[in-house]
Design a protein around this motif. Structure first.
Motif, PDB file in Angstrom:
ATOM      1  N   MET A 165       0.860  -1.175   0.000  1.00 20.21           N
ATOM      2  CA  MET A 165       0.000   0.000   0.000  1.00 20.21           C
ATOM      3  C   MET A 165       0.902   1.231   0.000  1.00 20.21           C
ATOM      4  O   MET A 165       2.110   1.132   0.167  1.00 20.21           O
ATOM      5  CB  MET A 165      -0.901   0.010   1.232  1.00 20.21           C
ATOM      6  N   ASN A 166       0.239   2.363  -0.143  1.00 12.25           N
ATOM      7  CA  ASN A 166       1.022   3.575  -0.239  1.00 12.25           C
ATOM      8  C   ASN A 166       0.366   4.654   0.616  1.00 12.25           C
ATOM      9  O   ASN A 166       0.090   5.747   0.146  1.00 12.25           O
ATOM     10  CB  ASN A 166       1.081   3.984  -1.727  1.00 12.25           C
ATOM     11  N   PHE A 169       1.235   8.705   4.870  1.00 10.42           N
ATOM     12  CA  PHE A 169       2.063   9.038   6.033  1.00 10.42           C
ATOM     13  C   PHE A 169       3.154   8.018   6.305  1.00 10.42           C
ATOM     14  O   PHE A 169       4.043   8.253   7.116  1.00 10.42           O
ATOM     15  CB  PHE A 169       1.166   9.128   7.288  1.00 10.42           C
ATOM     16  N   CYS A 170       3.128   6.859   5.632  1.00  8.56           N
ATOM     17  CA  CYS A 170       3.805   5.670   6.166  1.00  8.56           C
ATOM     18  C   CYS A 170       5.135   5.336   5.489  1.00  8.56           C
ATOM     19  O   CYS A 170       5.224   5.247   4.269  1.00  8.56           O
ATOM     20  CB  CYS A 170       2.862   4.482   6.061  1.00  8.56           C
ATOM     21  N   GLN A 207       2.379  -6.827   8.152  1.00  8.67           N
ATOM     22  CA  GLN A 207       1.978  -5.421   8.031  1.00  8.67           C
ATOM     23  C   GLN A 207       0.565  -5.309   7.489  1.00  8.67           C
ATOM     24  O   GLN A 207      -0.127  -4.327   7.730  1.00  8.67           O
ATOM     25  CB  GLN A 207       2.914  -4.667   7.078  1.00  8.67           C
ATOM     26  N   ILE A 208       0.157  -6.297   6.694  1.00  8.14           N
ATOM     27  CA  ILE A 208      -1.164  -6.235   6.065  1.00  8.14           C
ATOM     28  C   ILE A 208      -1.616  -7.675   5.823  1.00  8.14           C
ATOM     29  O   ILE A 208      -1.586  -8.180   4.706  1.00  8.14           O
ATOM     30  CB  ILE A 208      -1.126  -5.335   4.797  1.00  8.14           C
ATOM     31  N   ARG A 287      -5.990   6.234   1.966  1.00 10.89           N
ATOM     32  CA  ARG A 287      -6.554   5.008   2.549  1.00 10.89           C
ATOM     33  C   ARG A 287      -7.824   4.713   1.753  1.00 10.89           C
ATOM     34  O   ARG A 287      -8.780   5.485   1.789  1.00 10.89           O
ATOM     35  CB  ARG A 287      -6.911   5.216   4.026  1.00 10.89           C
TER      36      ARG A 287
HETATM   37 FE1  F3S Z   1      -0.467   1.632   5.119  1.00 10.86          FE
HETATM   38 FE2  F3S Z   1       1.035  -0.487   4.701  1.00 10.86          FE
HETATM   39 FE3  F3S Z   1       1.865   1.456   6.260  1.00 10.86          FE
HETATM   40  S1  F3S Z   1      -1.220  -0.442   4.916  1.00 10.86           S
HETATM   41  S2  F3S Z   1      -0.021   2.074   7.243  1.00 10.86           S
HETATM   42  S3  F3S Z   1       1.479   1.577   4.036  1.00 10.86           S
HETATM   43  S4  F3S Z   1       2.288  -0.675   6.521  1.00 10.86           S
END
Ligand code: F3S
Ligand code: SAH
Length: 454
Positions: A165-166, A169-170, A207-208, A287
């Protein structure tokens, strides 16, 4: 020169990685000690999710480096997310580091240490630092060995690495790389071994996790690979409870909801990251769901398991989050009724989408929002625990509590229980008659064979 202390920052995956490194070092003849003062080598396993976590580890490494003045053979290493994120730049800041190892190379730590130990023993010039940040195609399969612990009742099992995912913030996709799943049969074998050693509860880690195996394994009978895995773990004799962390709302489909109805060992507790309860903020965060969809998942879970407990991650002060957006988020947070939550103040992570966004929220305002959510949470957790007073709950006994002379264990809903116990009960499922509750724990007496014991 063979006593190693590992200090872990951050999440359960880091704890699990540290355990793996400790186990592989033991196999190589090192002794793993429980404090830095008895160690010849200190390894910091680091976290990059927020700046504060990185600064803490950098501060610690700087402090440890002073010991080199009196003990020139003392070694310091940095492993994990910050190593991956900052790479050799860390050496510029901390030239005394002997070792920098990224998230896909934990299994190479014993080789690197052997090399360093030999070089130090040769008593020549200080050996040059080793930096190993390589990517490794099958690194998900290198996490397996557990450190044998006496009376271990609960264990964490890594089922996949990385995240595709992208979220704006992460930093995790950068530090942990792309999604890679372990084969189901390897995971099942590992859990069978844990069960033989007396482990009763496993938490499947990733993580997912809702993306587990989606490219590697087919959907069978309408069930995703993740649900198939849960069912296989449910069949393992000796395992009594299953948990997992973390799913993503996008992948939380009906088959997983129904697992809570159909898979008896799956506990009525879910950690489902929300991040924001306002659609505008969710969109800005990248999200891919709405708060309405999130609520739908919660309601469908409550429909199959009315006693379900909910936990979440939520961020306050994401760039562009206005006071009104936050109000909306806080209202949603209260409305869902979370029994547990990690509340994060947004922290700029360079290299992420949000780092360059306008309208950063001032620190004081983040503090205020943080406090609003903490207050909602503590009220709700107290209320929820109080609902258990007078009821009897199943508790898995873990051992003596850290403080006092009580014993501790968890309910299926992950409530922390405190009671008068006995060593012989460790690893057993017992019934607890609850007589008192705080926001963090429940208290009571064990009910054995229908008879209260004093
Ligand atoms: Fe999102 Fe993956 Fe971080 S779902 S919160 S990019 S670990
Ligand atoms: N998918 C992972 C998330 C890892 S990061 C999991 O749930 O296991 C853990 C949490 O840290 C995220 O859910 C998010 O709420 C928080 N977080 C991530 N980046 C952040 C940042 N830049 N500032 C504040 N909190 C952050």
């Amino acid at each position: 020169m063979n006593r190693v202390f590992i200090k872990t920052y951050g999440c359960q995956m880091n704890e699990r990685d540290s355990e793996q490194v400790a186990s592989s070092l033991r196999d190589r003849g090192y002794s793993v000690v429980d404090n830095e003062f008895d160690a010849d080598v200190v390894l910091l396993n680091t976290c990059s999710v927020r700046d504060q976590a990185e600064q803490k580890a950098i501060g610690k490494a700087g402090y440890l480096a002073k010991r080199k003045k009196t003990d020139p053979n003392f070694m310091i290493g940095v492993m994990g997310c910050m190593a991956q994120n900052r790479g050799s730049e860390l050496l510029e800041r901390l030239p005394d580091l002997d070792l920098v190892v990224g998230t896909q190379r934990f299994h190479a730590v014993p080789d690197h240490l052997d090399h360093l130990v030999q070089s130090y023993a040769a008593q020549g010039p200080r050996p040059s630092s080793i930096v190993d940040l390589d990517e490794e195609a099958d690194s998900q399969n290198t996490i397996k060995d557990h450190l044998p612990k006496d009376n271990q009742v609960r264990a964490f099992v890594s089922i996949m690495q990385g995240c595709n995912m992208n979220c704006a913030f992460c930093i995790v996709p950068k530090t942990r790389g792309s999604e890679r799943s372990r084969p189901m049969e390897h995971i099942v074998e590992e859990i069978e071994e844990l069960a033989e050693r007396g482990v009763k509860e496993v938490t499947l880690l990733g993580q997912i996790v809702t993306s587990y195996g989606r490219r590697e394994f087919p959907v069978v009978g309408g069930k995703s690979p993740f649900v198939q895995l849960i069912e296989k773990v449910n069949d393992i004799a000796g395992i009594e409870r299953i948990r997992f962390t973390s799913p993503h709302p996008r992948g939380f489909k009906q088959d997983l909801v129904e697992a809570y109805r159909d898979v008896p060992k799956l506990c009525e507790y879910v950690h489902l990251p929300l991040q924001a309860g306002c659609n505008k903020t969710l969109r800005a965060m990248n999200r891919p769901y709405t708060k309405e969809r999130y609520r739908e998942i919660v309601e469908s879970l409550r429909a199959v398991a009315p006693d379900m407990y909910f936990s979440t991650d939520i961020i306050v002060g994401f760039p562009g989050e206005t006071a009104a957006d936050f109000e909306e988020s806080a209202e949603f947070f209260e409305d869902i009724g979370f029994d547990m939550s990690y509340i994060f103040k947004y922290s700029i992570r360079s290299g992420t989408l949000a780092a360059d966004m306008n309208d950063q929220v001032p620190t004081g305002e983040k503090e205020r929002r943080n406090q609003v959510l903490l207050d909602i949470l503590s009220k709700r957790s107290l209320w929820r625990n109080q609902q258990l007073v007078g009821k009897t709950e199943e508790v898995l006994v873990e051992g003596p509590a850290k403080k006092g002379d009580r014993f501790t264990g968890k309910t299926r809903g992950y409530r922390n229980a405190l009671f008068d116990g006995d060593e012989r009960l460790i690893g057993q499922l017992v019934q607890l008659k609850v007589d008192r509750a705080t926001a963090s724990s429940i208290y009571g007496d064990l009910v054995l064979a229908g008879v209260d014991i004093d």
